[in-house]
Scaffold this active site. Structure first.
Site, PDB file in Angstrom:
ATOM      1  N   LYS A   1       0.842  -1.205   0.000  1.00 25.95           N
ATOM      2  CA  LYS A   1       0.000   0.000   0.000  1.00 25.95           C
ATOM      3  C   LYS A   1       0.881   1.260   0.000  1.00 25.95           C
ATOM      4  CE  LYS A   1      -3.607  -2.551   2.325  1.00 25.95           C
ATOM      5  NZ  LYS A   1      -4.874  -2.494   3.040  1.00 25.95           N
TER       6      LYS A   1
ATOM      7  N   SER B   1      -6.750  -9.623   6.626  1.00 22.87           N
ATOM      8  CA  SER B   1      -6.200  -9.984   7.931  1.00 22.87           C
ATOM      9  C   SER B   1      -5.545 -11.366   7.952  1.00 22.87           C
ATOM     10  CB  SER B   1      -7.283  -9.869   9.016  1.00 22.87           C
ATOM     11  OG  SER B   1      -7.756  -8.530   9.098  1.00 22.87           O
TER      12      SER B   1
HETATM   13  C1  PEP Z   1      -5.219  -5.790   1.605  1.00 29.52           C
HETATM   14  O1  PEP Z   1      -5.010  -4.613   1.716  1.00 29.52           O
HETATM   15  O2  PEP Z   1      -5.390  -6.259   0.461  1.00 29.52           O
HETATM   16  C2  PEP Z   1      -5.284  -6.603   2.804  1.00 29.52           C
HETATM   17  C3  PEP Z   1      -5.745  -7.818   2.681  1.00 29.52           C
HETATM   18  O3  PEP Z   1      -4.872  -6.030   3.967  1.00 29.52           O
HETATM   19  P1  PEP Z   1      -4.675  -6.771   5.389  1.00 29.52           P
HETATM   20  O4  PEP Z   1      -3.914  -8.046   5.129  1.00 29.52           O
HETATM   21  O5  PEP Z   1      -3.913  -5.796   6.217  1.00 29.52           O
HETATM   22  O6  PEP Z   1      -6.043  -7.060   5.922  1.00 29.52           O
END
Ligand code: PEP
Length: 253
Positions: free
Chosen positions: A11, A211
């Protein structure tokens, strides 16, 4: 058999210097494995550095977003043709792009086509928000299959596409979907792909995202239609990311 694929989405995190360090740590920590494909998606400004650090390794590079046109008057955007000098995958239709930047299914489908045009493998993200999930599993299923098929009208070669099921309520919340919920949707997505592309759908990797960590990845990839994960937060720590890759690869080895 479909290979396991683990994709890290950094990100808007890491300066180019930090990205260089993280890529180098990932290169050291992630064991080469015939049982898992690994992809990292740094911010665009770090693509060149990260691709240099990872060159010659088993870890591939992806771009987090592309524009649909090859070039033009789109201040601040980058095209698939630009990204392909450093990347071989492109995340398309992440829920943050859909929600925060108002990206429509139509624009997303143009980006999928742009990725295909430039020889990048698109990772098409779909996922329902919490209010759709609360309305019932049938609503969630029809929401995501519509997103999926609307994203693929111009695709000629489905074998280049990866699909990521990322329920919006599970992203960055610490509340992952249960493996059963994820499998139910992954199976519906594969069914929708079969309806459009026939038997070729069986080769399309379907990832789960939301997550994911080293403690829960195994139970996701044990599911029949889940072939890996799109990882946000846990991909920013080389050790945690490497543990996810190892745990996932062990399931299929
Ligand atoms: C994502 O941004 O695609 C994502 C799955 O984030 P996280 O693993 O932090 O939930």
């Amino acid at each position: 058999m479909r290979a396991i694929t683990i994709v890290g989405n950094w990100k808007m995190n890491t300066t180019p210097t930090e990205a260089e360090q993280l890529a180098s740590d990932i290169r050291l920590n992630v064991a080469d494995s015939a049982d898992a494909m690994v992809v990292v998606c740094p911010p665009s400004i770090g693509l060149e550095t990260v691709s240099r650090v990872l060159s010659g390794s088993e870890v591939a590079v992806g771009v987090q977003n592309i524009h649909s046109d090859p070039q033009g008057a789109y201040t601040g955007e980058i095209s698939a043709e630009m990204a392909r000098e450093f990347a071989s995958y492109a995340i398309v239709g992440h829920s943050e792009r859909r929600d925060l930047f108002d990206e429509s299914d139509e624009f997303i489908s143009q980006k999928v086509a742009a990725a295909e045009r430039a020889g990048l493998r698109p990772i098409l993200c779909v996922g329902e928000p919490s209010e759709v999930r609360s309305a019932g599993a049938g609503h969630a299923e029809s929401y995501v299959t519509t997103q999926l098929l609307n994203g693929l009208p111009d695709v000629t070669d489905i074998s280049s596409v990866l699909v990521a099921y990322e329920p919006v309520w599970a992203i960055g919340t610490g509340q992952a979907a249960t493996p059963e919920v994820a499998q139910h949707i992954a199976s519906a997505l594969r069914g929708a792909l079969r309806g459009r592309f026939g038997a070729a759908a069986d080769q399309v990797p379907c990832l789960y995202g939301g997550s994911v960590n080293s403690g829960n990845i195994a139970e996701f990839v044990q599911q029949a239609d889940i072939d890996g994960a799109l990882v946000g937060g846990a991909s920013l720590d080389a050790g945690s990311f490497a543990d996810i890759v190892t745990a996932a690869a062990q399931v299929k080895s």
